[in-house]
Design an enzyme around this catalytic site. Sequence first.
Site, PDB file in Angstrom:
ATOM      1  N   HIS A 196     -16.884 -17.878  18.189  1.00  0.00           N
ATOM      2  CA  HIS A 196     -17.124 -18.048  19.574  1.00  0.00           C
ATOM      3  C   HIS A 196     -18.858 -17.969  19.621  1.00  0.00           C
ATOM      4  CE1 HIS A 196     -13.127 -16.058  21.499  1.00  0.00           C
ATOM      5  NE2 HIS A 196     -13.612 -16.777  21.808  1.00  0.00           N
ATOM      6  N   GLU A 438       4.262 -36.337  12.907  1.00  0.00           N
ATOM      7  CA  GLU A 438       3.781 -35.090  11.110  1.00  0.00           C
ATOM      8  C   GLU A 438       4.477 -35.201  10.080  1.00  0.00           C
ATOM      9  OE1 GLU A 438       2.245 -31.926  13.130  1.00  0.00           O
ATOM     10  OE2 GLU A 438       3.603 -31.474  13.773  1.00  0.00           O
ATOM     11  N   ASN A 461      -2.683 -34.376  10.293  1.00  0.00           N
ATOM     12  CA  ASN A 461      -3.181 -33.458   9.283  1.00  0.00           C
ATOM     13  C   ASN A 461      -1.670 -33.418   8.416  1.00  0.00           C
ATOM     14  OD1 ASN A 461      -5.345 -33.881  10.586  1.00  0.00           O
ATOM     15  ND2 ASN A 461      -5.132 -31.779  11.201  1.00  0.00           N
ATOM     16  N   ASP A 462      -0.946 -33.483   9.035  1.00  0.00           N
ATOM     17  CA  ASP A 462       0.633 -33.071   8.636  1.00  0.00           C
ATOM     18  C   ASP A 462       1.308 -33.651   7.815  1.00  0.00           C
ATOM     19  OD1 ASP A 462       1.471 -29.896   8.356  1.00  0.00           O
ATOM     20  OD2 ASP A 462       1.144 -30.277  10.570  1.00  0.00           O
ATOM     21  N   CYS A 509      -4.164 -37.476  16.885  1.00  0.00           N
ATOM     22  CA  CYS A 509      -4.867 -36.402  17.466  1.00  0.00           C
ATOM     23  C   CYS A 509      -5.083 -35.446  16.137  1.00  0.00           C
ATOM     24  CB  CYS A 509      -3.584 -35.128  18.169  1.00  0.00           C
ATOM     25  SG  CYS A 509      -2.467 -34.718  17.285  1.00  0.00           S
TER      26      CYS A 509
HETATM   27  C1  PEP Z   1      -1.820 -32.033  12.673  1.00  0.00           C
HETATM   28  O1  PEP Z   1      -0.678 -31.620  11.587  1.00  0.00           O
HETATM   29  O2  PEP Z   1      -2.111 -33.419  12.356  1.00  0.00           O
HETATM   30  C2  PEP Z   1      -2.095 -31.766  13.622  1.00  0.00           C
HETATM   31  C3  PEP Z   1      -3.151 -32.314  14.687  1.00  0.00           C
HETATM   32  O3  PEP Z   1      -1.719 -30.416  13.900  1.00  0.00           O
HETATM   33  P1  PEP Z   1      -2.084 -29.178  12.802  1.00  0.00           P
HETATM   34  O4  PEP Z   1      -3.826 -29.820  12.434  1.00  0.00           O
HETATM   35  O5  PEP Z   1      -2.424 -28.241  14.386  1.00  0.00           O
HETATM   36  O6  PEP Z   1      -1.020 -28.822  12.298  1.00  0.00           O
HETATM   37 MG    MG Z   2       0.384 -30.030  12.213  1.00  0.00          MG
END
Ligand code: PEP
Ligand code: MG
Length: 590
Positions: A196, A438, A461-462, A509
Site C-alpha cells: 500500500h 487460460e 500467465n496461466d 489480461c
Molecule cells: C492469467 O492467468 O494470465 C491471469 C491474468 O490471471 P492470474 O495471473 O490472476 O492467474
Molecule cells: Mg490466471
Amino acid sequence: MAKPSGEFRLKGINASPGICIGKAYLVDKEGVDIVARYYVEKEKLPGEVKRFKAAVKRARDEIRSVIDDSPEELQRAHILETHLALLKDKMLYGKTIETIETEGVNAEWALKQVVSKIKSVFLSMANAYLKERASDIVHVSDSIMRNLIGVKAEKIADIDKRVILVARDLSPADTSQINLEKIKGFITDRGGKASHTGIVAQALEIPAVVGLKHATSRIKSDNLIIVDGNAGQVIVNPSEKSLVKYEERKMDYEQYRAVITRDSHLAAKTTDGINVDVMANIELPEEVVSVKNYGGDGIGLYRTEFQYMNRTIFPNEEELFEKYKDVVEFMAPKPVTIRTLDINGDKAVSNQNGQDEANPALGLRSIRYCLRKPDIFLTQMRAILRAAAFGNVRILFPMIAAYFEISEAKKLLDQAAGSLEKEGLPYNRDIQAGIMIEVPSAVVLADFLAEKVDFFSIGTNDLIQYALAIDRLNPNVAHLYQPLDPAVIRLIKMVADVAKDKGIEVHMCGEMAAATHHIPLLLGLGLDELSMNPQSIPHIKRVIRSLSISDARAFMQGVLKKRTARGVFELVKEAYGDLLDTGYGMPRGG
Ligand code: PEP
Ligand code: MG
C-alpha cells in the site's frame, strides 16, 4: 574538485517510477521491536484488555486524523480505511484479546504473538500481492504497539527540509502525510511492489524504492543519494559522472512522462485509425486511483481474491457489494471487469479444511472451486450484479476448461439475478459475461464457448504455464516460460480468429500485454483490448499510437513461420527494435 566519492549502489524493488536526487533524511520509525512478556494476575486481566482497547482507539484516532488531512485523491483510494478496518479485524483484535485472556499475558506480548502468526501465514503465500498484505498487518499493529508503549511516532508531516526519506519501513499512514513540496521521494528497507505504501507513492507521483534491506544501516542523514524508481536502484554518494548521467536521465524521464501523461487520457489509436482499449489490472480496490492517473480506459481485470484470503469467515454479500460499488462508481462510465473468485492454485484460502493437493495448479481452483461451493459463488455474483446497477460492469469467469463449466456458471448467474429480483433489490443483469482463456482445452473449444459469452480474455500467465507445462512459480524452469514461443502465438491466434469469426471481442489480461515489444504481434493477431498493471498504460498507449495494424498483420506472416521463441524475438528486433525495453521504463527514443 571532485573528491573520491565512495559511491555505492543498493538494489531494491521499484515501487513508484521516477528519479530524484537529494539529501537523505533518516526517519526513525522503530523502537517497538523489543517487547517484554509478563504475566498478569487473573483479576487484572479485564484491565489489561481495556488497556489494549484504549491503545487501539488511540491508533484509530491517529489514522482518522491522517485521513482528514490527506489529499482528496488519497482519501478516495480508501487505503487508510483498510487500515482502520484491520484495527478491528477479528484475526488481529479478537485474537489479541483472546490471547491476553487465555494466556494471562500483557497486551504487548499478546499482540506481538498474534501478529507474528498472521504474518507468517501471509508470507508463506506464493502470490506476491497476498504476501504483501503482511505489511498492512505490521503497520497497523505497530501503531497499536506505539500507543501501548507510549512511544511517539515521528510525524512525517513535520519535516520541513527538501529531502528524500530513508526508513526501515513506512506505513501508508506515514506516506499519506508527505508534503510534496518538501519530500522528493522515499526509500525503505522493507516492503514489496504491491505494498500500500507503494500505491500511495504512485498516487502522489513521487519516486520510491522499497525492499532495499540495508538502506538505513548504510545511508546516513545528509548523504547525497539518487533514487531511481524506474530501475529500483539507489546510488549513494554518487560520483560526478553518475550525477551528470542521472540528472540527464531524470530530465529525459520527466520530459517523457510529461508527454505520455499529457496523452495518456486520449484514446490509443493506431496510425491507420483503429482504437485499442488499454485497460488496467487491479488486485486491490484502492488501485483505482492509479488507473485514473495513468489514463486507463477501464478495468480489464479486477482480481477479487484478496478479500477472501486468510480469514476464517468469507466476506458477506454486503461487504463485497460495498467494495465493488466503490470501484464501479469511481470508474463509471468506464467498464470494470470483475473476475469471479480465482482461489487455490497459487492463491491458497485459509479456511479450507480440505486436504493439501499434490498439484494445486491442476486442482480444485478457480471456477472448479466455485462450482463446488455454489453458496460462495452465488454470494459473490449477487454482489457483482448489485454493483452493476451503479456503473459499467462486466463479469469474467476464470479458468474455464470445459463447456459445462460456463453453462453452469451462467445458470448460477441467472439464479443470483432471480433471487435479487424476488427480494426487490436493485441490480443489473444486463451485463457482458466473458471467460478467461487460460487453459489449452478452452482454446480448442473456443468456437463452442464463444456461443455462450460476450468476450474472451486471454490469460497468458496461466495459458503459457498450462500449454508449455511450466510451473509459473518455479524458478528452475523460468527460462522456458516464453510468451514468444510459437506454440503460444498459435494458441492466441486460434482464439483471436474464432472470436472474429463469431463476432465477439477478444482481450488479453496476462502480463504478456504489458511488454512493448509484444504489442505489434498482439495488434497483428487482432486483439481488441489489452489490460495490464496501471503504470504501464501510458507507455503502451504511446506504443500503439506509433504502430499500424496493417503493417502488424503483414509482420505476423513472417512471425508465424518461425519455429522458436528466439526466432520470433529476432524478427521482432529486426522490425520493431526500437520497442525493446531499455529497462528504463520507456522505449528507446521514446
Ligand atoms: C492469467 O492467468 O494470465 C491471469 C491474468 O490471471 P492470474 O495471473 O490472476 O492467474
Ligand atoms: Mg490466471
